[in-house]
Design a protein around this motif. Structure first.
Motif, short mmCIF file in Angstrom:
data_model
loop_
_atom_site.label_atom_id
_atom_site.label_comp_id
_atom_site.label_asym_id
_atom_site.label_seq_id
_atom_site.Cartn_x
_atom_site.Cartn_y
_atom_site.Cartn_z
N ARG A 16 25.14 38.43 28.45
CA ARG A 16 24.30 37.96 29.61
C ARG A 16 25.23 36.77 30.44
NH1 ARG A 16 18.31 37.19 26.69
NH2 ARG A 16 17.98 39.05 26.79
N ALA A 17 25.86 35.91 29.56
CA ALA A 17 26.79 35.12 30.24
C ALA A 17 28.01 35.78 31.37
CB ALA A 17 27.63 34.31 29.42
N ASP A 18 28.42 36.87 30.64
CA ASP A 18 29.37 37.91 31.59
C ASP A 18 28.59 38.32 32.72
OD1 ASP A 18 31.68 37.50 29.96
OD2 ASP A 18 31.71 39.49 29.28
N LEU A 19 27.48 38.84 32.55
CA LEU A 19 26.83 39.55 33.80
C LEU A 19 26.49 38.41 34.83
CD1 LEU A 19 24.34 41.75 32.16
CD2 LEU A 19 26.40 42.28 33.01
N ARG A 20 25.98 37.26 34.44
CA ARG A 20 25.73 35.84 35.02
C ARG A 20 27.06 35.72 35.93
NH1 ARG A 20 20.73 33.82 35.00
NH2 ARG A 20 19.48 34.52 33.41
N SER A 21 28.27 35.69 35.23
CA SER A 21 29.26 35.17 35.83
C SER A 21 30.08 36.27 36.81
CB SER A 21 30.43 34.98 34.75
OG SER A 21 29.93 33.91 33.92
N TRP A 22 29.75 37.55 36.76
CA TRP A 22 30.26 38.56 37.65
C TRP A 22 29.98 38.23 38.88
CZ3 TRP A 22 28.63 43.73 35.04
CH2 TRP A 22 29.33 43.86 33.68
N SER A 23 28.90 37.61 39.35
CA SER A 23 28.50 37.33 40.72
C SER A 23 29.74 36.38 41.20
CB SER A 23 27.21 36.88 41.00
OG SER A 23 26.94 35.52 40.23
N GLU A 24 29.84 35.42 40.41
CA GLU A 24 31.03 34.33 40.79
C GLU A 24 32.39 35.06 40.97
OE1 GLU A 24 30.81 31.05 41.45
OE2 GLU A 24 28.59 31.39 41.48
N ALA A 25 32.55 36.02 40.35
CA ALA A 25 33.71 36.77 40.51
C ALA A 25 33.89 37.46 41.81
CB ALA A 25 34.01 37.77 39.29
N LEU A 26 32.81 38.05 42.06
CA LEU A 26 32.99 38.59 43.56
C LEU A 26 32.84 37.55 44.65
CD1 LEU A 26 29.63 40.79 42.98
CD2 LEU A 26 32.17 41.57 42.88
N LYS A 27 32.53 36.25 44.53
CA LYS A 27 32.87 35.20 45.42
C LYS A 27 33.88 34.38 45.50
CE LYS A 27 28.90 33.54 44.18
NZ LYS A 27 27.70 32.85 44.17
N ARG A 28 34.78 34.57 44.20
CA ARG A 28 35.79 33.47 43.85
C ARG A 28 37.12 34.16 43.51
NH1 ARG A 28 33.10 28.21 41.46
NH2 ARG A 28 35.13 27.31 41.71
N GLU A 29 38.00 34.05 44.12
CA GLU A 29 39.30 34.91 43.62
C GLU A 29 39.91 34.44 42.49
OE1 GLU A 29 42.49 37.49 44.23
OE2 GLU A 29 40.30 37.13 45.24
N ASN A 30 39.83 33.12 41.82
CA ASN A 30 40.34 32.79 40.71
C ASN A 30 39.53 33.48 39.42
OD1 ASN A 30 38.20 30.94 41.50
ND2 ASN A 30 38.83 29.47 40.01
N PHE A 31 38.01 33.63 39.55
CA PHE A 31 37.11 34.20 38.74
C PHE A 31 37.48 35.46 38.80
CE2 PHE A 31 34.09 30.45 38.50
CZ PHE A 31 34.84 29.57 38.15
N ARG A 32 37.64 36.09 40.00
CA ARG A 32 38.05 37.59 39.91
C ARG A 32 39.26 38.09 39.02
NH1 ARG A 32 40.61 41.61 42.96
NH2 ARG A 32 41.81 39.83 43.95
N LYS A 33 40.38 37.31 39.17
CA LYS A 33 41.49 37.50 38.51
C LYS A 33 41.45 37.60 37.06
CE LYS A 33 44.70 36.06 42.14
NZ LYS A 33 45.92 35.16 42.49
N LEU A 34 40.33 36.26 36.58
CA LEU A 34 40.15 36.38 35.06
C LEU A 34 39.40 37.53 34.66
CD1 LEU A 34 38.57 32.62 35.04
CD2 LEU A 34 40.84 33.44 33.91
N PHE A 35 38.44 38.24 35.33
CA PHE A 35 37.89 39.30 34.89
C PHE A 35 38.50 40.41 35.09
CE2 PHE A 35 33.81 36.83 35.54
CZ PHE A 35 33.03 37.05 34.67
N ILE A 36 39.48 40.52 36.14
CA ILE A 36 40.49 41.70 36.26
C ILE A 36 41.61 41.81 34.79
CG2 ILE A 36 42.18 42.82 37.85
CD1 ILE A 36 40.66 42.09 40.08
N SER A 37 41.84 40.66 34.65
CA SER A 37 42.77 40.47 33.71
C SER A 37 42.19 41.22 32.16
CB SER A 37 43.31 39.09 33.41
OG SER A 37 42.32 38.22 32.90
N GLN A 38 40.95 40.98 31.97
CA GLN A 38 40.41 41.26 30.85
C GLN A 38 40.18 42.75 30.92
OE1 GLN A 38 37.33 39.18 28.74
NE2 GLN A 38 37.56 37.36 29.99
N TYR A 39 39.74 43.17 31.90
CA TYR A 39 39.53 44.57 32.26
C TYR A 39 40.75 45.31 32.16
CZ TYR A 39 38.56 49.04 34.76
OH TYR A 39 38.31 50.42 35.25
N GLU A 40 41.74 45.02 32.60
CA GLU A 40 43.10 45.51 32.73
C GLU A 40 43.81 45.65 31.16
OE1 GLU A 40 44.69 47.55 34.87
OE2 GLU A 40 43.22 47.10 36.16
#
Length: 213
Positions: free
Chosen positions: A109-133
């Motif tokens: 649930r914390a991840d899901l709620r944080s995804w919206s921030e990743a769509l808006k903020r580049e530094n958070f997007r990079k965090l999520f992408i690094s885990q995905y990769e």
């Protein structure tokens, strides 16, 4: 000058703060959570939290760092498997067994709620992408090794399969966040049966292990 706390106490306090922040993010979302919310959950002053972390951004980055360490521990266990079939079975089993279900639900649930921030903020997007990769790289390693050993059917596309497995793992996060434990376990079992019965060579032709029991 105030006496310096032992490192063990400092590490313990940091983990307490991260746990409280993680629970608040899971319940209210990153944007709605305040440092005061986190402090109140711990019955501490906001000043103590600021003595360890500059703010919510740094807290979220630290939480993602902990999540990455957990993924690395799971990857180490998967690498011990001899076949791609065993590795995939272990991957989906560990998804639910890495921690108690309610803790896993909070994490999802914390991840899901944080995804919206990743769509808006580049530094958070990079965090999520690094885990995905990272997860994609681990899956690719044992899938490619399995393909080289001839574990899969002739028409098998390892690159498409890696993307498929990653998509299933992301979908599982949503499932765990929304449905109960029994339904989540049933869903994981069905996914494993689909994966482990449709792309492997059959035991009948002497080139595979057959369906997973």
């Amino acid at each position: 000058m105030a006496p310096k706390m032992p490192q063990e106490h400092s590490d313990f306090r940091k983990q307490q703060i991260l746990t409280a922040a993680w629970e608040c993010f899971a319940e209210k979302g990153y944007q709605e959570t305040t440092i005061r919310d986190i402090a109140d959950r711990m019955s501490l002053s906001t000043g103590i939290i600021y003595s360890y972390f500059k703010g919510k951004d740094e807290l979220l980055e630290a939480i993602h760092s902990c999540s990455m360490e957990n993924k690395k521990r799971i990857a180490d266990k998967i690498r011990q498997k001899e076949t791609a079939r065993e590795a995939i079975n272990e991957l989906f089993s560990l998804f639910l067994e890495s921690c108690p279900f309610e803790e896993l639900r909070k994490a999802m649930r914390a991840d899901l709620r944080s995804w919206s921030e990743a769509l808006k903020r580049e530094n958070f997007r990079k965090l999520f992408i690094s885990q995905y990769e990272y997860v994609r790289t681990i899956v690719a390693q044992f899938v490619e090794q399995g393909a080289e050993k001839g574990e899969f059917k002739a028409e098998f596309d390892p690159y498409a399969f890696v993307g498929f497995v990653n998509a299933l793992l992301l979908g599982l996060e949503v499932q765990v966040a929304l449905i109960d434990e029994a339904a989540s376990r049933s869903y994981v079992d069905k996914i494993k049966n689909i994966l482990l019965s449709n792309v492997w060579r059959d035991v009948m032709d002497g080139s595979g292990d057959g369906p997973l029991e």
